[in-house]
Design an enzyme around this catalytic site. Sequence first.
Site, short mmCIF file in Angstrom:
data_model
loop_
_atom_site.label_atom_id
_atom_site.label_comp_id
_atom_site.label_asym_id
_atom_site.label_seq_id
_atom_site.Cartn_x
_atom_site.Cartn_y
_atom_site.Cartn_z
N LEU A 1 1.01 -1.16 -0.02
CA LEU A 1 -0.11 0.05 0.07
C LEU A 1 0.87 1.39 -0.05
CD1 LEU A 1 -2.66 1.40 0.16
CD2 LEU A 1 -2.63 1.12 2.62
N TYR A 2 1.83 1.40 0.73
CA TYR A 2 3.05 2.55 0.84
C TYR A 2 3.30 2.57 -0.76
CZ TYR A 2 7.38 4.91 1.29
OH TYR A 2 8.35 5.78 1.26
N ALA A 3 3.86 1.48 -1.40
CA ALA A 3 4.12 1.85 -2.87
C ALA A 3 3.12 2.56 -3.72
CB ALA A 3 4.72 0.73 -3.41
#
EC number: 5.1.3.6
Length: 467
Positions: free
Chosen positions: A269-271
Amino acid sequence: MPLSATADTSKTVKLERYNSYLRKIHSTKVLNASSKVLFRATLLVALVLVLLFALNYPPLSDSRAAAAHHLHRRSFLSTGIFSSSSSSSSSSSSSSLTQGAAWEKRVRQSSTAKRPHGLSVLVTGAAGFVGSHCSIALRKRGDGVLGFDNFNDYYDPSLKRARQQLLEKQQVFIVEGDLNDGPLLRKLFDVVPFTHILHLAAQAGVRYAMKNPQSYISSNIAGFVNLLEVAKAANPQPAIVWASSSSVYGLNTENPFSEEHRTDQPASLYAATKKAGEEIAHTYNHIYGLSLTGLRFFTVYGPWGRPDMAYFFFTKDILHGKSIDLYRTQDNKEVARDFTYIDDIVKGCVGALDTAEKSTGSGGKKRGPAQLRVYNLGNTSPVPVGRLVSILEGLLGTKARKHLIKMPRNGDVPYTHANVSLAYRDFGYKPTTDLAAGLRKFVKWYVGYYGVQPRVKKENSHAEDSA
Protein backbone atom coordinates in the site's frame (compact mmCIF):
# COMPACT_ATOMS: atom_id res chain seq x y z
CA MET A 1 -89.32 71.04 6.39
CA PRO A 2 -86.01 72.64 5.28
CA LEU A 3 -85.04 73.44 8.87
CA SER A 4 -85.47 69.81 9.93
CA ALA A 5 -83.28 68.53 7.05
CA THR A 6 -80.41 70.85 7.96
CA ALA A 7 -80.40 69.66 11.57
CA ASP A 8 -80.20 66.04 10.54
CA THR A 9 -77.24 66.69 8.21
CA SER A 10 -75.34 68.54 10.91
CA LYS A 11 -75.68 65.61 13.34
CA THR A 12 -74.42 63.14 10.75
CA VAL A 13 -71.32 65.22 9.98
CA LYS A 14 -70.50 65.59 13.68
CA LEU A 15 -70.87 61.84 14.19
CA GLU A 16 -68.53 61.04 11.32
CA ARG A 17 -65.93 63.52 12.62
CA TYR A 18 -66.08 61.90 16.07
CA ASN A 19 -65.68 58.38 14.67
CA SER A 20 -62.73 59.57 12.57
CA TYR A 21 -61.16 61.05 15.66
CA LEU A 22 -61.55 57.75 17.53
CA ARG A 23 -60.00 55.85 14.65
CA LYS A 24 -56.97 58.16 14.65
CA ILE A 25 -56.49 57.70 18.39
CA HIS A 26 -56.73 53.91 18.00
CA SER A 27 -54.28 53.91 15.09
CA THR A 28 -51.83 56.03 17.04
CA LYS A 29 -52.00 53.68 20.02
CA VAL A 30 -51.47 50.62 17.79
CA LEU A 31 -48.55 52.31 16.04
CA ASN A 32 -46.98 53.31 19.35
CA ALA A 33 -47.36 49.80 20.71
CA SER A 34 -45.90 48.27 17.55
CA SER A 35 -42.95 50.65 17.64
CA LYS A 36 -42.22 49.70 21.23
CA VAL A 37 -42.34 45.98 20.40
CA LEU A 38 -40.12 46.47 17.33
CA PHE A 39 -37.64 48.56 19.31
CA ARG A 40 -37.41 45.99 22.09
CA ALA A 41 -36.99 43.12 19.60
CA THR A 42 -34.25 45.01 17.74
CA LEU A 43 -32.48 45.78 21.00
CA LEU A 44 -32.68 42.13 22.07
CA VAL A 45 -31.25 40.90 18.74
CA ALA A 46 -28.44 43.44 18.93
CA LEU A 47 -27.53 42.36 22.46
CA VAL A 48 -27.46 38.69 21.39
CA LEU A 49 -25.19 39.51 18.41
CA VAL A 50 -22.84 41.53 20.59
CA LEU A 51 -22.67 38.69 23.11
CA LEU A 52 -21.92 36.09 20.42
CA PHE A 53 -19.25 38.31 18.86
CA ALA A 54 -17.61 38.87 22.24
CA LEU A 55 -17.51 35.15 22.99
CA ASN A 56 -16.09 34.13 19.62
CA TYR A 57 -13.82 37.10 18.96
CA PRO A 58 -12.26 38.49 22.12
CA PRO A 59 -10.53 41.84 21.63
CA LEU A 60 -6.93 41.61 20.40
CA SER A 61 -4.33 44.26 19.84
CA ASP A 62 -4.37 44.13 16.02
CA SER A 63 -5.49 42.14 12.98
CA ARG A 64 -2.39 39.94 13.04
CA ALA A 65 -3.11 38.94 16.61
CA ALA A 66 -6.63 38.05 15.51
CA ALA A 67 -5.17 35.77 12.83
CA ALA A 68 -2.93 34.16 15.41
CA HIS A 69 -5.91 33.57 17.68
CA HIS A 70 -7.75 31.92 14.80
CA LEU A 71 -4.85 29.51 14.38
CA HIS A 72 -4.63 28.95 18.12
CA ARG A 73 -8.27 27.86 18.28
CA ARG A 74 -7.35 24.88 16.09
CA SER A 75 -6.20 22.63 18.88
CA PHE A 76 -4.28 20.27 16.59
CA LEU A 77 -1.94 23.03 15.47
CA SER A 78 1.04 24.56 17.19
CA THR A 79 3.10 27.11 15.37
CA GLY A 80 5.91 27.39 17.85
CA ILE A 81 9.09 25.39 18.37
CA PHE A 82 8.66 22.84 21.12
CA SER A 83 11.28 21.04 23.16
CA SER A 84 10.44 18.01 25.26
CA SER A 85 13.38 18.70 27.52
CA SER A 86 13.23 22.47 27.95
CA SER A 87 10.55 24.33 29.88
CA SER A 88 11.82 27.66 28.51
CA SER A 89 11.31 26.39 24.96
CA SER A 90 7.79 25.31 25.85
CA SER A 91 7.05 28.73 27.32
CA SER A 92 8.37 30.43 24.18
CA SER A 93 6.17 28.32 21.90
CA SER A 94 3.07 29.04 23.98
CA SER A 95 3.63 32.78 23.73
CA SER A 96 4.10 32.54 19.95
CA LEU A 97 0.58 31.21 19.62
CA THR A 98 -0.90 34.44 20.93
CA GLN A 99 1.56 36.85 19.29
CA GLY A 100 0.82 36.80 15.57
CA ALA A 101 3.40 39.44 14.70
CA ALA A 102 6.16 37.59 16.57
CA TRP A 103 5.25 34.30 14.89
CA GLU A 104 5.24 35.88 11.44
CA LYS A 105 8.62 37.45 12.15
CA ARG A 106 10.14 34.03 12.95
CA VAL A 107 8.60 32.57 9.80
CA ARG A 108 10.05 35.36 7.65
CA GLN A 109 13.49 35.26 9.27
CA SER A 110 13.78 31.51 8.80
CA SER A 111 12.60 31.73 5.18
CA THR A 112 14.90 34.57 4.15
CA ALA A 113 18.02 33.64 2.19
CA LYS A 114 21.38 34.91 3.43
CA ARG A 115 23.13 34.66 0.07
CA PRO A 116 22.41 36.61 -3.13
CA HIS A 117 19.73 34.92 -5.24
CA GLY A 118 19.31 32.22 -2.58
CA LEU A 119 16.26 29.98 -2.51
CA SER A 120 13.36 30.29 -0.10
CA VAL A 121 12.33 26.70 0.61
CA LEU A 122 9.41 25.23 2.54
CA VAL A 123 10.63 21.81 3.74
CA THR A 124 7.83 19.49 4.81
CA GLY A 125 8.86 16.65 7.11
CA ALA A 126 11.73 18.86 8.31
CA ALA A 127 12.06 16.99 11.63
CA GLY A 128 12.37 13.69 9.76
CA PHE A 129 15.54 11.88 8.76
CA VAL A 130 16.04 13.20 5.21
CA GLY A 131 14.21 16.46 5.93
CA SER A 132 16.47 17.51 8.79
CA HIS A 133 19.66 16.78 6.84
CA CYS A 134 18.41 18.66 3.76
CA SER A 135 17.27 21.63 5.84
CA ILE A 136 20.69 21.97 7.47
CA ALA A 137 22.51 21.65 4.13
CA LEU A 138 20.35 24.34 2.50
CA ARG A 139 20.68 26.68 5.47
CA LYS A 140 24.46 26.27 5.65
CA ARG A 141 24.84 27.40 2.05
CA GLY A 142 22.70 30.48 2.72
CA ASP A 143 19.22 29.53 1.55
CA GLY A 144 16.05 30.45 3.44
CA VAL A 145 14.44 27.37 5.01
CA LEU A 146 11.12 27.05 6.83
CA GLY A 147 10.34 23.63 8.28
CA PHE A 148 6.92 22.02 8.57
CA ASP A 149 6.23 18.83 10.54
CA ASN A 150 3.47 17.19 12.59
CA PHE A 151 5.85 15.26 14.92
CA ASN A 152 3.66 12.15 14.83
CA ASP A 153 4.47 9.08 16.92
CA TYR A 154 5.05 6.55 14.12
CA TYR A 155 8.46 6.25 15.78
CA ASP A 156 9.90 7.86 18.91
CA PRO A 157 9.04 11.60 18.67
CA SER A 158 11.95 12.46 20.99
CA LEU A 159 14.33 11.70 18.10
CA LYS A 160 12.43 14.19 15.95
CA ARG A 161 12.62 16.77 18.74
CA ALA A 162 16.36 16.21 18.97
CA ARG A 163 16.67 16.81 15.22
CA GLN A 164 14.59 19.94 15.72
CA GLN A 165 17.12 21.24 18.21
CA LEU A 166 19.83 20.77 15.58
CA LEU A 167 17.80 22.88 13.20
CA GLU A 168 17.27 25.56 15.83
CA LYS A 169 21.04 25.97 16.05
CA GLN A 170 21.03 26.69 12.32
CA GLN A 171 18.17 29.19 12.81
CA VAL A 172 15.64 27.00 11.02
CA PHE A 173 12.13 27.42 12.44
CA ILE A 174 9.74 24.44 12.26
CA VAL A 175 6.03 25.19 12.10
CA GLU A 176 4.13 22.33 13.70
CA GLY A 177 1.02 21.39 11.77
CA ASP A 178 -0.73 18.91 9.53
CA LEU A 179 -0.53 18.80 5.73
CA ASN A 180 -4.29 18.52 5.57
CA ASP A 181 -4.74 21.89 7.28
CA GLY A 182 -5.29 24.17 4.31
CA PRO A 183 -5.77 27.43 6.28
CA LEU A 184 -2.38 27.03 7.97
CA LEU A 185 -0.57 26.30 4.69
CA ARG A 186 -2.28 29.27 3.02
CA LYS A 187 -1.26 31.44 5.95
CA LEU A 188 2.39 30.47 5.40
CA PHE A 189 2.16 31.37 1.71
CA ASP A 190 0.54 34.69 2.64
CA VAL A 191 3.54 35.47 4.83
CA VAL A 192 6.31 34.12 2.55
CA PRO A 193 6.53 33.95 -1.27
CA PHE A 194 8.38 30.61 -1.34
CA THR A 195 10.43 29.93 -4.46
CA HIS A 196 10.58 26.16 -3.81
CA ILE A 197 8.94 23.37 -1.81
CA LEU A 198 10.92 20.30 -0.77
CA HIS A 199 8.10 17.93 0.11
CA LEU A 200 9.48 15.08 2.23
CA ALA A 201 6.61 14.61 4.71
CA ALA A 202 4.96 11.21 4.35
CA GLN A 203 3.77 8.18 6.24
CA ALA A 204 6.75 5.85 5.81
CA GLY A 205 7.22 2.10 6.20
CA VAL A 206 6.03 -0.86 4.17
CA ARG A 207 4.84 -3.18 6.95
CA TYR A 208 3.01 -0.54 9.01
CA ALA A 209 0.53 -0.11 6.15
CA MET A 210 -0.98 -3.46 7.10
CA LYS A 211 -1.79 -2.06 10.56
CA ASN A 212 -2.84 1.48 9.76
CA PRO A 213 -3.68 1.90 6.06
CA GLN A 214 -5.67 5.11 6.57
CA SER A 215 -2.59 6.98 7.77
CA TYR A 216 -0.99 6.41 4.35
CA ILE A 217 -4.03 7.70 2.48
CA SER A 218 -4.31 10.75 4.74
CA SER A 219 -0.66 11.76 4.52
CA ASN A 220 0.70 10.47 1.21
CA ILE A 221 -2.33 11.21 -0.95
CA ALA A 222 -4.71 13.67 0.74
CA GLY A 223 -1.88 15.67 2.31
CA PHE A 224 0.01 15.85 -0.98
CA VAL A 225 -3.09 17.02 -2.84
CA ASN A 226 -3.77 19.69 -0.22
CA LEU A 227 -0.20 20.99 -0.55
CA LEU A 228 -0.53 21.10 -4.34
CA GLU A 229 -3.85 22.94 -4.06
CA VAL A 230 -2.22 25.65 -1.97
CA ALA A 231 0.84 25.80 -4.25
CA LYS A 232 -1.22 26.10 -7.44
CA ALA A 233 -3.13 29.09 -6.03
CA ALA A 234 0.03 30.86 -4.86
CA ASN A 235 1.38 33.80 -6.80
CA PRO A 236 4.12 33.16 -7.72
CA GLN A 237 3.76 29.39 -7.81
CA PRO A 238 6.77 27.59 -6.27
CA ALA A 239 8.74 24.81 -7.96
CA ILE A 240 8.21 21.51 -6.11
CA VAL A 241 10.64 18.66 -5.46
CA TRP A 242 9.09 15.74 -3.62
CA ALA A 243 9.97 12.29 -2.30
CA SER A 244 8.63 9.33 -4.20
CA SER A 245 10.17 5.90 -3.50
CA SER A 246 12.00 3.00 -5.10
CA SER A 247 9.03 0.95 -3.85
CA VAL A 248 7.05 2.07 -6.91
CA TYR A 249 8.99 -0.52 -8.99
CA GLY A 250 7.11 -3.19 -7.04
CA LEU A 251 7.16 -6.51 -8.81
CA ASN A 252 9.46 -5.27 -11.58
CA THR A 253 12.17 -7.87 -12.30
CA GLU A 254 14.37 -5.84 -14.67
CA ASN A 255 17.67 -4.71 -13.15
CA PRO A 256 18.98 -2.18 -12.46
CA PHE A 257 15.74 -0.25 -11.97
CA SER A 258 15.36 2.51 -14.56
CA GLU A 259 12.89 5.40 -14.68
CA GLU A 260 11.67 3.88 -17.96
CA HIS A 261 10.60 0.61 -16.32
CA ARG A 262 7.02 -0.26 -15.38
CA THR A 263 5.74 1.05 -12.05
CA ASP A 264 2.13 -0.12 -12.26
CA GLN A 265 2.56 -3.26 -10.13
CA PRO A 266 3.06 -2.01 -6.53
CA ALA A 267 3.67 -4.72 -3.95
CA SER A 268 2.51 -2.70 -0.91
CA LEU A 269 0.00 0.00 0.00
CA TYR A 270 2.91 2.33 0.74
CA ALA A 271 4.21 1.82 -2.79
CA ALA A 272 0.72 2.33 -4.20
CA THR A 273 0.37 5.71 -2.44
CA LYS A 274 3.75 6.82 -3.80
CA LYS A 275 2.78 5.73 -7.30
CA ALA A 276 -0.50 7.61 -6.86
CA GLY A 277 1.57 10.65 -5.91
CA GLU A 278 3.45 10.46 -9.20
CA GLU A 279 0.19 10.36 -11.14
CA ILE A 280 -1.23 13.24 -9.10
CA ALA A 281 1.94 15.24 -9.79
CA HIS A 282 1.45 14.67 -13.52
CA THR A 283 -2.13 15.95 -13.27
CA TYR A 284 -1.24 19.18 -11.43
CA ASN A 285 1.64 19.79 -13.80
CA HIS A 286 -0.63 19.33 -16.82
CA ILE A 287 -3.57 21.41 -15.59
CA TYR A 288 -1.99 24.12 -13.44
CA GLY A 289 1.57 24.48 -14.72
CA LEU A 290 3.29 23.42 -11.50
CA SER A 291 6.96 22.46 -11.87
CA LEU A 292 7.28 19.04 -10.22
CA THR A 293 10.25 16.72 -9.67
CA GLY A 294 9.81 13.31 -8.03
CA LEU A 295 12.76 11.56 -6.37
CA ARG A 296 12.73 7.78 -5.92
CA PHE A 297 14.87 7.12 -2.85
CA PHE A 298 16.62 3.76 -2.45
CA THR A 299 16.95 2.60 1.21
CA VAL A 300 18.45 5.69 2.84
CA TYR A 301 20.60 5.17 5.97
CA GLY A 302 22.99 7.09 8.20
CA PRO A 303 23.24 9.19 11.40
CA TRP A 304 19.93 10.48 12.80
CA GLY A 305 18.17 7.76 10.81
CA ARG A 306 14.77 6.12 11.28
CA PRO A 307 14.46 3.50 14.05
CA ASP A 308 12.09 1.40 11.89
CA MET A 309 14.82 0.70 9.32
CA ALA A 310 16.63 -2.66 9.42
CA TYR A 311 20.18 -1.31 9.91
CA PHE A 312 18.93 0.75 12.88
CA PHE A 313 17.06 -1.94 14.80
CA PHE A 314 19.70 -4.55 13.89
CA THR A 315 22.24 -2.35 15.69
CA LYS A 316 19.99 -2.02 18.70
CA ASP A 317 19.19 -5.76 18.91
CA ILE A 318 22.81 -6.86 18.42
CA LEU A 319 23.94 -4.59 21.27
CA HIS A 320 21.18 -5.97 23.51
CA GLY A 321 21.93 -9.59 22.64
CA LYS A 322 18.59 -10.15 20.91
CA SER A 323 18.19 -12.33 17.84
CA ILE A 324 17.57 -10.68 14.48
CA ASP A 325 15.47 -11.97 11.61
CA LEU A 326 17.27 -12.31 8.28
CA TYR A 327 14.91 -12.82 5.38
CA ARG A 328 15.46 -15.23 2.52
CA THR A 329 13.47 -15.16 -0.70
CA GLN A 330 10.93 -17.85 -1.49
CA ASP A 331 13.59 -19.58 -3.64
CA ASN A 332 16.07 -19.35 -0.72
CA LYS A 333 18.18 -16.44 -2.02
CA GLU A 334 19.55 -13.57 0.04
CA VAL A 335 17.61 -10.33 0.16
CA ALA A 336 19.67 -7.39 -1.16
CA ARG A 337 19.24 -3.63 -0.99
CA ASP A 338 20.76 -0.63 -2.74
CA PHE A 339 21.70 1.12 0.54
CA THR A 340 22.20 4.86 -0.03
CA TYR A 341 24.04 7.06 2.47
CA ILE A 342 22.21 10.16 3.65
CA ASP A 343 24.85 12.64 2.41
CA ASP A 344 24.47 11.31 -1.13
CA ILE A 345 20.68 11.66 -0.92
CA VAL A 346 21.03 15.26 0.30
CA LYS A 347 23.25 16.09 -2.69
CA GLY A 348 20.59 14.65 -4.97
CA CYS A 349 17.80 16.67 -3.33
CA VAL A 350 19.78 19.90 -3.53
CA GLY A 351 20.73 19.18 -7.14
CA ALA A 352 17.06 18.66 -8.02
CA LEU A 353 16.12 21.95 -6.33
CA ASP A 354 18.87 23.86 -8.12
CA THR A 355 17.83 22.57 -11.55
CA ALA A 356 14.07 22.86 -11.01
CA GLU A 357 12.55 25.30 -13.48
CA LYS A 358 9.95 27.86 -12.45
CA SER A 359 6.27 26.90 -12.45
CA THR A 360 4.35 28.44 -15.33
CA GLY A 361 1.01 29.05 -13.67
CA SER A 362 -0.31 32.10 -11.86
CA GLY A 363 -3.18 32.15 -9.39
CA GLY A 364 -4.24 28.64 -10.36
CA LYS A 365 -4.14 29.24 -14.15
CA LYS A 366 -1.58 27.57 -16.41
CA ARG A 367 0.34 29.92 -18.74
CA GLY A 368 2.46 27.36 -20.56
CA PRO A 369 4.13 23.90 -20.38
CA ALA A 370 5.93 23.22 -17.08
CA GLN A 371 8.78 20.94 -16.08
CA LEU A 372 7.88 17.40 -14.94
CA ARG A 373 10.68 15.00 -13.91
CA VAL A 374 11.32 11.82 -11.95
CA TYR A 375 14.71 10.44 -10.86
CA ASN A 376 16.24 7.47 -9.07
CA LEU A 377 18.53 8.38 -6.16
CA GLY A 378 20.42 5.24 -5.12
CA ASN A 379 23.93 3.94 -4.53
CA THR A 380 24.04 1.65 -7.63
CA SER A 381 25.63 -1.17 -5.55
CA PRO A 382 23.15 -3.66 -4.07
CA VAL A 383 24.44 -5.38 -0.91
CA PRO A 384 23.00 -8.58 0.62
CA VAL A 385 21.46 -7.91 4.03
CA GLY A 386 23.74 -10.61 5.45
CA ARG A 387 26.72 -8.49 4.45
CA LEU A 388 25.16 -5.50 6.24
CA VAL A 389 24.95 -7.58 9.42
CA SER A 390 28.58 -8.70 9.10
CA ILE A 391 29.75 -5.08 8.86
CA LEU A 392 27.71 -4.17 11.94
CA GLU A 393 29.15 -7.13 13.87
CA GLY A 394 32.66 -5.86 13.15
CA LEU A 395 31.86 -2.28 14.12
CA LEU A 396 30.04 -3.27 17.31
CA GLY A 397 32.46 -6.04 18.30
CA THR A 398 29.52 -8.40 18.88
CA LYS A 399 28.28 -11.45 17.01
CA ALA A 400 24.64 -11.30 16.00
CA ARG A 401 22.19 -14.04 16.86
CA LYS A 402 20.68 -14.67 13.44
CA HIS A 403 17.32 -16.21 12.70
CA LEU A 404 16.85 -17.08 9.03
CA ILE A 405 13.24 -16.99 7.84
CA LYS A 406 11.34 -16.85 4.56
CA MET A 407 10.31 -13.36 3.52
CA PRO A 408 6.64 -12.87 4.42
CA ARG A 409 4.19 -11.55 1.88
CA ASN A 410 3.91 -8.13 3.52
CA GLY A 411 4.87 -5.92 0.62
CA ASP A 412 8.67 -6.07 0.86
CA VAL A 413 10.57 -6.76 -2.36
CA PRO A 414 13.62 -9.06 -2.41
CA TYR A 415 15.99 -6.91 -4.45
CA THR A 416 16.57 -3.26 -5.36
CA HIS A 417 19.19 -1.75 -7.65
CA ALA A 418 19.18 1.84 -8.94
CA ASN A 419 20.19 3.11 -12.32
CA VAL A 420 21.06 6.78 -11.63
CA SER A 421 22.37 7.80 -15.05
CA LEU A 422 19.49 10.23 -15.58
CA ALA A 423 20.17 12.10 -12.32
CA TYR A 424 23.88 12.16 -13.14
CA ARG A 425 23.17 13.64 -16.56
CA ASP A 426 20.80 16.35 -15.33
CA PHE A 427 22.41 17.51 -12.06
CA GLY A 428 25.61 15.54 -11.56
CA TYR A 429 24.31 13.06 -8.99
CA LYS A 430 27.06 10.60 -8.13
CA PRO A 431 27.03 8.60 -4.85
CA THR A 432 30.42 8.42 -3.15
CA THR A 433 29.85 6.57 0.16
CA ASP A 434 30.04 2.76 0.29
CA LEU A 435 28.12 0.76 2.89
CA ALA A 436 31.09 0.04 5.18
CA ALA A 437 32.05 3.73 5.41
CA GLY A 438 28.45 4.83 5.87
CA LEU A 439 27.72 2.29 8.61
CA ARG A 440 30.87 3.33 10.44
CA LYS A 441 29.52 6.89 10.61
CA PHE A 442 26.11 5.65 11.67
CA VAL A 443 27.47 3.47 14.49
CA LYS A 444 29.60 6.34 15.75
CA TRP A 445 26.50 8.52 15.94
CA TYR A 446 24.38 5.74 17.47
CA VAL A 447 26.69 4.94 20.37
CA GLY A 448 27.14 8.63 21.07
CA TYR A 449 23.45 9.51 20.92
CA TYR A 450 22.28 6.56 23.03
CA GLY A 451 25.30 6.47 25.31
CA VAL A 452 26.29 2.91 24.38
CA GLN A 453 29.86 1.58 24.59
CA PRO A 454 30.47 -1.07 21.90
CA ARG A 455 32.54 -4.05 23.02
CA VAL A 456 35.07 -3.53 20.27
CA LYS A 457 35.99 -0.15 21.75
CA LYS A 458 36.33 -1.65 25.22
CA GLU A 459 38.60 -4.39 23.87
CA ASN A 460 40.75 -1.86 22.04
CA SER A 461 41.08 0.30 25.13
CA HIS A 462 42.15 -2.75 27.22
CA ALA A 463 44.77 -3.61 24.61
CA GLU A 464 46.09 -0.04 24.67
CA ASP A 465 46.25 -0.10 28.49
CA SER A 466 48.26 -3.37 28.53
CA ALA A 467 50.64 -2.03 25.90
